[in-house]
Scaffold this active site. Structure first.
Site, short mmCIF file in Angstrom:
data_model
loop_
_atom_site.label_atom_id
_atom_site.label_comp_id
_atom_site.label_asym_id
_atom_site.label_seq_id
_atom_site.Cartn_x
_atom_site.Cartn_y
_atom_site.Cartn_z
N GLY A 45 0.27 -0.85 2.27
CA GLY A 45 0.53 -1.51 0.76
C GLY A 45 0.75 -0.74 -0.03
O GLY A 45 0.41 0.36 -0.28
N ALA A 46 2.01 -0.90 -0.90
CA ALA A 46 2.72 0.09 -1.72
C ALA A 46 1.48 0.71 -2.71
O ALA A 46 1.54 1.96 -2.81
CB ALA A 46 3.92 -0.56 -2.46
N ASP A 69 7.34 -3.85 -2.24
CA ASP A 69 7.37 -2.30 -1.89
C ASP A 69 8.39 -1.70 -2.89
O ASP A 69 8.13 -0.45 -3.19
CB ASP A 69 7.62 -2.05 -0.46
CG ASP A 69 6.39 -2.52 0.51
OD1 ASP A 69 5.67 -1.52 0.64
OD2 ASP A 69 6.48 -3.57 0.97
#
Length: 387
Positions: free
Chosen positions: A55-56, A269
Site C-alpha cells: 500500500g503506497a 499508487d
C-alpha cells in the site's frame, strides 16, 4: 454482531517501538495475524519487496523508519558521538552518508508508489536540516543522538499525519456517499487500513460511516494474481464487523450491471499531474465498466500520492513482477510451468474515467490539473472543493 465505532476500528499495520519497526506480515493473511520486528534497512527493503508491507502510504511510512534504522546500523558500526556541543565535520558527513545510503537502498524496493520517494525525500531533507541547521544543540545534547532523534520525529510525524489525513479523506468521502444515498460500494485490491497507517484511503469513508452507525456493504474484487482483495480487504472488513461480499474480478461487470452498488472506490499508487491514475492492475477495466453503467468512479488518495513531475500516465513506471505469481495460486500451479507470463503489478486509468478525487482537503472534480497542483502544493486551490 459488533456495531459502531468499536466495529469499525481498523488495524494498525505499521508501528514504531524502541525495539524497531513493527509490521503486520500481510503475506500471511488471512490465515494468520502475525506482527514482526524489522531492525535493519535490508529487512525493511525485503519486507516491501515481498509485500509483507504494502500500500503506497504504508510503504512510505515503513521506508521513513527504515532510514532511522539505517542510522542506527551506522552508529553500531562506528563510534557515533552523543555528548554535548556541536559535532565535527567528519561525524556530520558520516551521518549524512548513512542517511543517503539507507534512502538509496529503500528507493529501489518498488518503483511505482510515489509515496515511497516522497517519504524518503522528507527524511533526506530533515537530516540535512538537523546537521546543518543547528538541531544538534537541542535538549542540551549534540551530535549523532540529536540528529537521529530529529529523523525519528520526522518519521513519527509522517505516521501520525497519515492517520489524520486518512480520517479527513474518510469524512469527505462519507459526504459524497451520503449525497448519493449509497448503501453499497465496489472496491479493488486493498486501500484499507492495511495499506496505510490505520484508516485507509478508499475504505476510510466506509469506516467513517460505520462509526456514525451507517454500515455500507462493500463488494470486493478478489484482485488476482495475489488476491489482495480476497486476502486483505475482505479480512479487514469482516474483522471490523462490516458487511462484505467477495467476488471474482470477472464478476464486477455483473455487479455493476445489476445496480447493486452506487459507487466504485479505489486507492492510488501514483497520480500524474493531469489526473491519470496508477493503481493495482485491474483498476482500468473497472473504470471502463463503471463509466459504461453510469456508476461514479472515485479515487481516494493523500496529497503525497500526486506526482506533479510526471505529466501523464505514460510517464509512470509500471512494476512488472515474477511469472510465478500468475502461474500459481496459493502456492499451487494453475498454468503450465513454462508458459510465458506478462505480470504488470499496476495499470493506468485515464483521467477521463475518474469522476472525482477524494483527498484530505476535499473533493477534486474535473478538470483535475489545477486542483491537483493545489493539493500537491500544500494549499487548497483551483477546483478543490469541500464535499
Amino acid at each position: 454482531m459488533v456495531t459502531g465505532m468499536e466495529a469499525a476500528e481498523p488495524i494498525r499495520p505499521v508501528e514504531w517501538t524502541e525495539e524497531g519497526l513493527v509490521i503486520v506480515d500481510q503475506t500471511l493473511l488471512p490465515g494468520e495475524l502475525r506482527r514482526r520486528w524489522l531492525r535493519s534497512v535490508e529487512e525493511v527493503y525485503a519486507a516491501i519487496r515481498r509485500l509483507e508491507v504494502r500500500g503506497a502510504p504504508a510503504i512510505g511510512i515503513a521506508a521513513a523508519f527504515g532510514v532511522v534504522l539505517g542510522v542506527d546500523e551506522a552508529a553500531r558500526g562506528g563510534r557515533a558521538g552523543t555528548g554535548g556541543g556541536a559535532a565535527g565535520g567528519p561525524e556530520r558527513e558520516r551521518f549524512l552518508r548513512a542517511v543517503e545510503a539507507a534512502a538509496d537502498r529503500l528507493a529501489k524496493a518498488r518503483p511505482t508508489a510515489v509515496n515511497l520517494f516522497w517519504a524518503l525525500g522528507r527524511m533526506r531533507r530533515r537530516a540535512h536540516r538537523a546537521v546543518l541547521g543547528g538541531d544538534d544543540r537541542r535538549d542540551g545534547r549534540g551530535g549523532w543522538a540529536a540528529w537521529r532523534q530529529a529523523l525519528l520525529e520526522e518519521a513519527l510525524a509522517i505516521l501520525e499525519e497519515d492517520r489524520a489525513l486518512c480520517l479527513a479523506i474518510g469524512e469527505h468521502g462519507a459526504g459524497l456517499l451520503e449525497e448519493l444515498g449509497a448503501d453499497a460500494v465496489l472496491t479493488h485490491c486493498n486501500a484499507g487500513s492495511l495499506a496505510t497507517a490505520q484508516y485507509g484511503t478508499a475504505l476510510a469513508p466506509v469506516y467513517v460511516l460505520a462509526a456514525r452507525g451507517r454500515r455500507l456493504r462493500v463488494y470486493v474484487d478478489e484482485s488476482r494474481p495475489l488476491l489482495q482483495g480476497a486476502r486483505l480487504t475482505a479480512w479487514e472488513l469482516e474483522r471490523a464487523g462490516l458487511p462484505v461480499t467477495l467476488i471474482a474480478d470477472s464478476a464486477a461487470a455483473t455487479v455493476l450491471a445489476r445496480g447493486w452498488v452506487q459507487a466504485v472506490l479505489v486507492g492510488a499508487d501514483r497520480v500524474a499531474a493531469n489526473g491519470d491514475v496508477a493503481n493495482k492492475v485491474g483498476t482500468y477495466p473497472l473504470a471502463v465498466l463503471a463509466r459504461r453503467h453510469g456508476v461514479p468512479f472515485f479515487v481516494a488518495l493523500p496529497s503525497s500520492t500526486v506526482d506533479l513531475e510526471t505529466e501523464t500516465g505514460e510517464g509512470i513506471p509500471i512494476e512488472e513482477r515474477g511469472p510465478e505469481e500468475v502461474r500459481t495460486c496459493a502456492g499451487q500451479p494453475v498454468a503450465p510451468a513454462g508458459v510465458e507470463v506478462f505480470n504488470p503489478a499496476f495499470d493506468v486509468t485515464p483521467h477521463e474515467l475518474v469522476t472525482a478525487f477524494i483527498t484530505e482537503r476535499g473533493v477534486i472534480r474535473p478538470p483535475f490539473a489545477e486542483g491537483l497542483r493545489g493539493l500537491a502544493g500544500g494549499a487548497a486551490a483551483g477546483r478543490l472543493h469541500p464535499s
